[in-house]
Design an enzyme around this catalytic site. Structure first.
Site, PDB file in Angstrom:
ATOM      1  N   HIS A 158       5.119  -3.306  -9.989  1.00  6.07           N
ATOM      2  CA  HIS A 158       4.606  -3.877  -8.724  1.00  6.07           C
ATOM      3  C   HIS A 158       4.439  -5.385  -8.868  1.00  6.07           C
ATOM      4  O   HIS A 158       4.377  -5.915  -9.971  1.00  6.07           O
ATOM      5  CB  HIS A 158       3.249  -3.269  -8.350  1.00  6.07           C
ATOM      6  CG  HIS A 158       3.355  -1.937  -7.677  1.00  6.07           C
ATOM      7  ND1 HIS A 158       3.393  -0.761  -8.374  1.00  6.07           N
ATOM      8  CD2 HIS A 158       3.451  -1.596  -6.372  1.00  6.07           C
ATOM      9  CE1 HIS A 158       3.498   0.256  -7.527  1.00  6.07           C
ATOM     10  NE2 HIS A 158       3.540  -0.225  -6.312  1.00  6.07           N
ATOM     11  N   LYS A 162      -1.144  -7.001  -7.332  1.00  6.03           N
ATOM     12  CA  LYS A 162      -1.723  -5.637  -7.341  1.00  6.03           C
ATOM     13  C   LYS A 162      -2.918  -5.567  -8.296  1.00  6.03           C
ATOM     14  O   LYS A 162      -2.852  -6.062  -9.419  1.00  6.03           O
ATOM     15  CB  LYS A 162      -0.655  -4.609  -7.723  1.00  6.03           C
ATOM     16  CG  LYS A 162      -1.154  -3.184  -7.569  1.00  6.03           C
ATOM     17  CD  LYS A 162      -0.032  -2.192  -7.383  1.00  6.03           C
ATOM     18  CE  LYS A 162      -0.552  -0.776  -7.253  1.00  6.03           C
ATOM     19  NZ  LYS A 162      -1.353  -0.582  -6.032  1.00  6.03           N
TER      20      LYS A 162
HETATM   21  P1  NAD Z   1      -4.442  -7.458   0.517  1.00  4.58           P
HETATM   22  O1  NAD Z   1      -5.410  -7.939  -0.507  1.00  4.58           O
HETATM   23  O2  NAD Z   1      -3.336  -8.371   0.959  1.00  4.58           O
HETATM   24  O3  NAD Z   1      -5.227  -7.013   1.861  1.00  4.58           O
HETATM   25  C1  NAD Z   1      -6.446  -6.324   1.864  1.00  4.58           C
HETATM   26  C2  NAD Z   1      -7.243  -6.860   3.052  1.00  4.58           C
HETATM   27  O4  NAD Z   1      -8.417  -6.063   3.210  1.00  4.58           O
HETATM   28  C3  NAD Z   1      -7.710  -8.317   2.838  1.00  4.58           C
HETATM   29  O5  NAD Z   1      -7.413  -9.082   4.010  1.00  4.58           O
HETATM   30  C4  NAD Z   1      -9.198  -8.168   2.619  1.00  4.58           C
HETATM   31  O6  NAD Z   1      -9.934  -9.313   3.033  1.00  4.58           O
HETATM   32  C5  NAD Z   1      -9.472  -6.943   3.497  1.00  4.58           C
HETATM   33  N1  NAD Z   1     -10.778  -6.349   3.258  1.00  4.58           N
HETATM   34  C6  NAD Z   1     -11.413  -6.141   2.082  1.00  4.58           C
HETATM   35  N2  NAD Z   1     -12.637  -5.638   2.298  1.00  4.58           N
HETATM   36  C7  NAD Z   1     -12.770  -5.497   3.662  1.00  4.58           C
HETATM   37  C8  NAD Z   1     -13.806  -5.032   4.499  1.00  4.58           C
HETATM   38  N3  NAD Z   1     -14.976  -4.625   3.991  1.00  4.58           N
HETATM   39  N4  NAD Z   1     -13.590  -5.008   5.835  1.00  4.58           N
HETATM   40  C9  NAD Z   1     -12.420  -5.428   6.382  1.00  4.58           C
HETATM   41  N5  NAD Z   1     -11.405  -5.917   5.613  1.00  4.58           N
HETATM   42  C10 NAD Z   1     -11.589  -5.939   4.271  1.00  4.58           C
HETATM   43  O7  NAD Z   1      -3.851  -6.093  -0.044  1.00  4.58           O
HETATM   44  P2  NAD Z   1      -2.571  -5.263   0.468  1.00  4.58           P
HETATM   45  O8  NAD Z   1      -1.394  -5.581  -0.377  1.00  4.58           O
HETATM   46  O9  NAD Z   1      -2.468  -5.369   1.949  1.00  4.58           O
HETATM   47  O10 NAD Z   1      -3.030  -3.782   0.063  1.00  4.58           O
HETATM   48  C11 NAD Z   1      -4.226  -3.212   0.569  1.00  4.58           C
HETATM   49  C12 NAD Z   1      -4.409  -1.830  -0.042  1.00  4.58           C
HETATM   50  O11 NAD Z   1      -3.343  -0.968   0.389  1.00  4.58           O
HETATM   51  C13 NAD Z   1      -4.365  -1.814  -1.582  1.00  4.58           C
HETATM   52  O12 NAD Z   1      -5.251  -0.820  -2.051  1.00  4.58           O
HETATM   53  C14 NAD Z   1      -2.915  -1.414  -1.874  1.00  4.58           C
HETATM   54  O13 NAD Z   1      -2.754  -0.837  -3.149  1.00  4.58           O
HETATM   55  C15 NAD Z   1      -2.701  -0.412  -0.762  1.00  4.58           C
HETATM   56  N6  NAD Z   1      -1.292  -0.134  -0.423  1.00  4.58           N
HETATM   57  C16 NAD Z   1      -0.987   1.150  -0.116  1.00  4.58           C
HETATM   58  C17 NAD Z   1       0.288   1.474   0.288  1.00  4.58           C
HETATM   59  C18 NAD Z   1       0.586   2.894   0.728  1.00  4.58           C
HETATM   60  O14 NAD Z   1       1.747   3.254   0.939  1.00  4.58           O
HETATM   61  N7  NAD Z   1      -0.449   3.722   0.922  1.00  4.58           N
HETATM   62  C19 NAD Z   1       1.287   0.491   0.360  1.00  4.58           C
HETATM   63  C20 NAD Z   1       0.936  -0.831   0.043  1.00  4.58           C
HETATM   64  C21 NAD Z   1      -0.367  -1.140  -0.332  1.00  4.58           C
END
Ligand code: NAD
Length: 269
Positions: A158, A162
């Site tokens: 990744h 991550k």
């Molecule tokens: P990122 O860090 O770019 O985005 C996360 C967002 O959530 C940020 O803007 C952060 O400020 C916000 N956040 C954190 N706490 C919060 C709260 N209390 N209230 C509102 N917003 C809040 O990360 P990302 O790359 O977008 O990934 C997010 C999550 O999704 C990670 O856990 C990642 O591993 C997961 N993910 C899952 C899949 C899937 O297929 N299920 C795919 C990609 C990423």
């Protein structure tokens, strides 16, 4: 017949997945973004979520009060484990359906999601890609067939942002392989190898993790036999696949009875 519009709330609207979801919702005629939030204190609060996502102004301003999401039919949450648990409680209270894609959830977090699912339809999936969901089924089948003399290793790569390892998808594939073998992953997982590890323990499922650059997500489950090797792999080249899968899960959740669902249920539904 009139087509029903499903309204969507996006927490983490400033995040990588949040912005991708907002772009995909903008392109979907049956979905409408009605609320967007993120963490209090960050620059994105007060900004137009469409402008931030690159779709042009949509009039949905990013707020910092999670209760603002309560007006949506479905909340799609890709944030952090603590935030997802809080959003699950809120969704249950407001009777909003919820899709959680956040990874790195502990056992207690998952228990909290299951409790929230008593009151609303909740889809929880560490990988919302259709391809990876099918991969899990294949891995379980192959693990059940290739037993004597076959050793299973899981490799994932990744991007450098991550924060959890191994990836939620690698763990899910590990669970699928363990199910195929009729064992518990916790009893056979080998997560860290360093120094004098001794020889590979029979029946273990090993994990290896790579982090770097902008890799969207790559997973391989490798079955090592004597003089042969079977590899089942998935490569994501655009995170839009996760967003599209999450929207499919949102459509499923909007119509489902309260309960705890996985991506397999979405594909079967
Ligand atoms: P990122 O860090 O770019 O985005 C996360 C967002 O959530 C940020 O803007 C952060 O400020 C916000 N956040 C954190 N706490 C919060 C709260 N209390 N209230 C509102 N917003 C809040 O990360 P990302 O790359 O977008 O990934 C997010 C999550 O999704 C990670 O856990 C990642 O591993 C997961 N993910 C899952 C899949 C899937 O297929 N299920 C795919 C990609 C990423």
């Amino acid at each position: 017949m009139t087509s029903q519009i499903i309204t969507i709330g996006i927490p983490g609207a400033a995040g990588r997945m949040g912005r991708m979801l907002i772009r995909e919702i903008d392109a979907a005629p049956d979905l409408k973004l009605v609320a967007a939030t993120d963490r209090a204190g960050i620059d994105a609060i007060g900004q137009d979520s469409g402008l931030l996502a690159g779709t042009g102004s949509n009039g949905v301003i990013i707020g910092d009060d999670p209760a603002g999401l309560g007006i949506a039919d479905v909340i799609i949450d890709f944030t952090s484990p603590a935030a997802s648990v809080a959003h699950a409680g809120m969704a249950s209270e407001h009777r909003c359906a919820l899709v959680v894609g956040t990874t790195g959830l502990g056992e207690a977090d998952e228990t909290a999601l299951r409790a929230a699912a008593d009151g609303t339809a909740l889809v929880y999936c560490a990988n919302t890609s259709v391809g990876v969901t099918l991969l899990g089924k294949l891995v379980e089948q192959v693990a059940a067939q290739l037993v004597e003399g076959w050793e299973i290793e899981i490799l994932e790569s990744h991007h450098h942002h991550k924060v959890d390892a191994p990836s939620g998808t690698a763990l899910a594939l590990g669970h699928a392989a363990a199910r195929g073998r009729g064992v518990e992953l916790d009893d056979v997982a080998d997560m860290v190898r360093k120094g004098q590890t001794g020889a590979r323990r029979e029946g273990d499922i090993g994990f290896a993790v790579l982090r770097g650059g902008d890799v969207t997500g790559e997973h391989s489950v490798i079955f090592y036999g004597d003089s042969e090797r079977v590899e089942i792999s998935h490569r994501a080249t655009d995170r839009a696949i996760f967003a599209r899968g999450a929207l499919r899960a949102a459509r499923f959740a909007a119509a489902a009875n309260p309960g705890f669902y996985k991506m397999e249920d979405v594909l079967a539904g």
